[in-house]
Motif scaffolding. Sequence first.
Motif, PDB file in Angstrom:
ATOM      1  N   PRO A  78     -11.097  -4.447  -5.588  1.00 18.80           N
ATOM      2  CA  PRO A  78     -11.503  -5.376  -4.528  1.00 18.80           C
ATOM      3  C   PRO A  78     -10.346  -6.017  -3.784  1.00 18.80           C
ATOM      4  O   PRO A  78     -10.465  -6.300  -2.583  1.00 18.80           O
ATOM      5  N   ALA A  79      -9.214  -6.225  -4.442  1.00 20.23           N
ATOM      6  CA  ALA A  79      -8.071  -6.860  -3.770  1.00 20.23           C
ATOM      7  C   ALA A  79      -6.816  -6.664  -4.615  1.00 20.23           C
ATOM      8  O   ALA A  79      -6.368  -7.585  -5.309  1.00 20.23           O
ATOM      9  N   PRO A  80      -6.211  -5.481  -4.578  1.00 19.60           N
ATOM     10  CA  PRO A  80      -5.025  -5.252  -5.405  1.00 19.60           C
ATOM     11  C   PRO A  80      -3.844  -6.098  -4.935  1.00 19.60           C
ATOM     12  O   PRO A  80      -3.551  -6.167  -3.743  1.00 19.60           O
ATOM     13  N   LEU A  81      -3.187  -6.718  -5.905  1.00 17.28           N
ATOM     14  CA  LEU A  81      -2.052  -7.579  -5.583  1.00 17.28           C
ATOM     15  C   LEU A  81      -0.718  -6.928  -5.940  1.00 17.28           C
ATOM     16  O   LEU A  81       0.239  -7.003  -5.168  1.00 17.28           O
ATOM     17  N   LYS A  82      -0.662  -6.299  -7.118  1.00 20.43           N
ATOM     18  CA  LYS A  82       0.581  -5.702  -7.584  1.00 20.43           C
ATOM     19  C   LYS A  82       0.365  -4.231  -7.919  1.00 20.43           C
ATOM     20  O   LYS A  82      -0.637  -3.867  -8.529  1.00 20.43           O
ATOM     21  N   ALA A  83       1.343  -3.418  -7.534  1.00 13.71           N
ATOM     22  CA  ALA A  83       1.271  -1.986  -7.796  1.00 13.71           C
ATOM     23  C   ALA A  83       2.576  -1.519  -8.406  1.00 13.71           C
ATOM     24  O   ALA A  83       3.657  -2.015  -8.062  1.00 13.71           O
ATOM     25  N   LEU A  84       2.468  -0.541  -9.300  1.00 11.55           N
ATOM     26  CA  LEU A  84       3.619   0.081  -9.940  1.00 11.55           C
ATOM     27  C   LEU A  84       3.599   1.566  -9.611  1.00 11.55           C
ATOM     28  O   LEU A  84       2.604   2.248  -9.857  1.00 11.55           O
ATOM     29  N   VAL A  85       4.683   2.048  -9.049  1.00 15.33           N
ATOM     30  CA  VAL A  85       4.844   3.473  -8.775  1.00 15.33           C
ATOM     31  C   VAL A  85       5.851   4.019  -9.775  1.00 15.33           C
ATOM     32  O   VAL A  85       7.013   3.578  -9.810  1.00 15.33           O
ATOM     33  N   LEU A  86       5.424   4.945 -10.595  1.00 12.45           N
ATOM     34  CA  LEU A  86       6.307   5.608 -11.557  1.00 12.45           C
ATOM     35  C   LEU A  86       6.883   6.838 -10.873  1.00 12.45           C
ATOM     36  O   LEU A  86       6.159   7.768 -10.521  1.00 12.45           O
ATOM     37  N   GLY A  87       8.182   6.843 -10.673  1.00 11.24           N
ATOM     38  CA  GLY A  87       8.792   7.849  -9.809  1.00 11.24           C
ATOM     39  C   GLY A  87       8.723   7.342  -8.377  1.00 11.24           C
ATOM     40  O   GLY A  87       8.983   6.176  -8.098  1.00 11.24           O
ATOM     41  N   GLY A  88       8.383   8.229  -7.460  1.00 12.09           N
ATOM     42  CA  GLY A  88       8.116   7.789  -6.093  1.00 12.09           C
ATOM     43  C   GLY A  88       9.329   7.362  -5.302  1.00 12.09           C
ATOM     44  O   GLY A  88       9.218   6.554  -4.372  1.00 12.09           O
ATOM     45  N   GLY A  89      10.510   7.901  -5.635  1.00 16.57           N
ATOM     46  CA  GLY A  89      11.718   7.502  -4.942  1.00 16.57           C
ATOM     47  C   GLY A  89      11.786   7.910  -3.493  1.00 16.57           C
ATOM     48  O   GLY A  89      12.651   7.420  -2.761  1.00 16.57           O
ATOM     49  N   ASP A  90      10.877   8.796  -3.042  1.00 15.08           N
ATOM     50  CA  ASP A  90      10.846   9.145  -1.619  1.00 15.08           C
ATOM     51  C   ASP A  90      10.180   8.067  -0.775  1.00 15.08           C
ATOM     52  O   ASP A  90      10.270   8.087   0.453  1.00 15.08           O
ATOM     53  N   GLY A  91       9.478   7.126  -1.406  1.00 15.07           N
ATOM     54  CA  GLY A  91       8.878   6.010  -0.682  1.00 15.07           C
ATOM     55  C   GLY A  91       7.516   6.274  -0.086  1.00 15.07           C
ATOM     56  O   GLY A  91       6.910   5.364   0.489  1.00 15.07           O
ATOM     57  N   GLY A  92       6.978   7.480  -0.230  1.00 12.97           N
ATOM     58  CA  GLY A  92       5.693   7.797   0.388  1.00 12.97           C
ATOM     59  C   GLY A  92       4.536   7.027  -0.208  1.00 12.97           C
ATOM     60  O   GLY A  92       3.660   6.536   0.513  1.00 12.97           O
ATOM     61  N   ALA A  93       4.488   6.905  -1.527  1.00 17.49           N
ATOM     62  CA  ALA A  93       3.406   6.153  -2.165  1.00 17.49           C
ATOM     63  C   ALA A  93       3.508   4.678  -1.818  1.00 17.49           C
ATOM     64  O   ALA A  93       2.494   4.021  -1.538  1.00 17.49           O
ATOM     65  N   ALA A  94       4.716   4.127  -1.818  1.00 15.92           N
ATOM     66  CA  ALA A  94       4.885   2.722  -1.455  1.00 15.92           C
ATOM     67  C   ALA A  94       4.411   2.462  -0.030  1.00 15.92           C
ATOM     68  O   ALA A  94       3.770   1.439   0.246  1.00 15.92           O
ATOM     69  N   ARG A  95       4.712   3.382   0.876  1.00 21.37           N
ATOM     70  CA  ARG A  95       4.260   3.206   2.270  1.00 21.37           C
ATOM     71  C   ARG A  95       2.746   3.115   2.352  1.00 21.37           C
ATOM     72  O   ARG A  95       2.198   2.258   3.057  1.00 21.37           O
ATOM     73  N   GLN A  96       2.040   3.973   1.633  1.00 23.22           N
ATOM     74  CA  GLN A  96       0.585   3.933   1.671  1.00 23.22           C
ATOM     75  C   GLN A  96       0.051   2.659   1.031  1.00 23.22           C
ATOM     76  O   GLN A  96      -0.907   2.054   1.518  1.00 23.22           O
ATOM     77  N   LEU A  97       0.646   2.218  -0.055  1.00 23.99           N
ATOM     78  CA  LEU A  97       0.201   0.981  -0.710  1.00 23.99           C
ATOM     79  C   LEU A  97       0.364  -0.223   0.207  1.00 23.99           C
ATOM     80  O   LEU A  97      -0.474  -1.138   0.213  1.00 23.99           O
ATOM     81  N   LEU A  98       1.420  -0.240   0.999  1.00 27.02           N
ATOM     82  CA  LEU A  98       1.663  -1.374   1.889  1.00 27.02           C
ATOM     83  C   LEU A  98       0.609  -1.505   2.976  1.00 27.02           C
ATOM     84  O   LEU A  98       0.510  -2.557   3.613  1.00 27.02           O
ATOM     85  N   ALA A  99      -0.196  -0.472   3.192  1.00 25.48           N
ATOM     86  CA  ALA A  99      -1.269  -0.563   4.186  1.00 25.48           C
ATOM     87  C   ALA A  99      -2.369  -1.525   3.763  1.00 25.48           C
ATOM     88  O   ALA A  99      -3.156  -1.976   4.600  1.00 25.48           O
ATOM     89  N   HIS A 100      -2.428  -1.853   2.470  1.00 26.83           N
ATOM     90  CA  HIS A 100      -3.467  -2.753   1.968  1.00 26.83           C
ATOM     91  C   HIS A 100      -2.962  -4.187   2.051  1.00 26.83           C
ATOM     92  O   HIS A 100      -1.985  -4.547   1.376  1.00 26.83           O
ATOM     93  N   PRO A 101      -3.582  -5.019   2.861  1.00 27.15           N
ATOM     94  CA  PRO A 101      -3.014  -6.344   3.156  1.00 27.15           C
ATOM     95  C   PRO A 101      -2.928  -7.282   1.961  1.00 27.15           C
ATOM     96  O   PRO A 101      -2.144  -8.236   1.989  1.00 27.15           O
ATOM     97  N   SER A 102      -3.708  -7.029   0.914  1.00 22.90           N
ATOM     98  CA  SER A 102      -3.642  -7.913  -0.252  1.00 22.90           C
ATOM     99  C   SER A 102      -2.408  -7.663  -1.110  1.00 22.90           C
ATOM    100  O   SER A 102      -2.049  -8.493  -1.951  1.00 22.90           O
ATOM    101  N   ILE A 103      -1.757  -6.519  -0.923  1.00 21.45           N
ATOM    102  CA  ILE A 103      -0.605  -6.174  -1.751  1.00 21.45           C
ATOM    103  C   ILE A 103       0.527  -7.178  -1.536  1.00 21.45           C
ATOM    104  O   ILE A 103       0.981  -7.399  -0.418  1.00 21.45           O
ATOM    105  N   GLU A 104       0.959  -7.767  -2.635  1.00 21.16           N
ATOM    106  CA  GLU A 104       2.057  -8.730  -2.600  1.00 21.16           C
ATOM    107  C   GLU A 104       3.350  -8.161  -3.166  1.00 21.16           C
ATOM    108  O   GLU A 104       4.438  -8.627  -2.794  1.00 21.16           O
ATOM    109  N   ARG A 105       3.217  -7.176  -4.043  1.00 24.34           N
ATOM    110  CA  ARG A 105       4.417  -6.675  -4.717  1.00 24.34           C
ATOM    111  C   ARG A 105       4.204  -5.237  -5.172  1.00 24.34           C
ATOM    112  O   ARG A 105       3.139  -4.894  -5.706  1.00 24.34           O
ATOM    113  N   ILE A 106       5.219  -4.422  -4.948  1.00 20.66           N
ATOM    114  CA  ILE A 106       5.231  -3.041  -5.415  1.00 20.66           C
ATOM    115  C   ILE A 106       6.546  -2.803  -6.132  1.00 20.66           C
ATOM    116  O   ILE A 106       7.622  -3.084  -5.595  1.00 20.66           O
TER     117      ILE A 106
END
Length: 286
Positions: A78-106
Motif C-alpha cells: 500500500p505504501a512502501p517506504l524502504k527498499a533494499l536492492v541486492l546487487g543492482g549496481g547498474d541503478g535500473g532497479a533503483a530508478r524504477q523504485l524511485l517512481a513510487h512517491p512513498s519511497i523514502e530510502r533505497i
Amino acid sequence: MFSRVDPPLLFHPTPGAAYGFPGARRVAHVDSPHQRIEVWDTPQLGLLFTLDARPMTSVGDEFVYHECMVHPAALAHPAPLKALVLGGGDGGAARQLLAHPSIERIVVAELDAAVVSMAREHLTDVHQGALDDARVQLVIGDAARFVATTTERFDLVVFDLTPPDSPAAELYTSAFYARLKAALTPRAMLSMHLGSAQFHLERAAALVRGLRASFAMVDVMSAFVPLYGSLWLMALASDTLDAASLFKHDIEERLAARGIDALRYYDAALHPGLFALPRGVRGGLR
C-alpha cells in the motif's frame, strides 16, 4: 596495419546452447577483484554489460526486466517506504523504485564498486541519475553481511543478483532467507529473477521450492527479455501480500494514485498476464 577485431559476443545459457549479437563492439572491460566486467555496443540492443561473460543489462531492453522486477511488488504494497536492492549496481532497479512517491530510502547493496563505476560511465540511460538520488544509498560489499548486521526494516527487496552458480550463491539459501526476514517489515515482499524457462527450469524450480519453504505466498511471473534470449522467470514472495490476486482495475487505480504513467512495458493490462505461465512451465515448477 591490421584493424582490431573484437571477439564474437556469444552467450551460453547451457553447455549445449548458444546465442549472440552479430556486430557487437567491445567498448570497455575491467578485471575487478570479483569478476570480469565488459561493456559492449550492439546494433540490436545498444550498450550492454556482461559479468564473467554473462549478460546482465542492456539499454535496449532493461525496462522489461526492471519494470517487472519492481512494479508488481511495489504496487502490491500500500505504501512502501524502504527498499533494499541486492546487487543492482547498474541503478535500473533503483530508478524504477524511485517512481513510487512513498519511497523514502533505497539501499543498493552491490558487491563490486567497479560495476557502479561502469554504470556511471556507460549506462546513464539505465540508471538515469538514480544512483545519485538523495534517497539512494550505495553500500559496497557483501550483501549477506549487510543483511546480517543492519537494524533497518525494509518493505521491498529486489534480488538483482547474478545467478545461484556464482559468487551470489549464498544469497539463494534458506539460511539467508531466514536472516533476510529479520530485516523485513510485516507487509514486505521480495522479487527474485529465476532464470530462463527454456534453459534453467530445474534451477528455477529449486529456487521456487526454497522460497515456498520460507514464505507463505510465492507467485511466478514471466516475460521475454531479448538480452537473455528466452522467456525469463521471476518470483514474488511474501508472508502477507499477494500481487497475483490484484485485478486490472486495482493496478490502474494504484498507478494513477502514484502518478506513474511513463512505463514502457508494464501496465495494468499486462499485470494479470505476467502470472499466466505456459502449461509446461507450470508443470516444471512444481
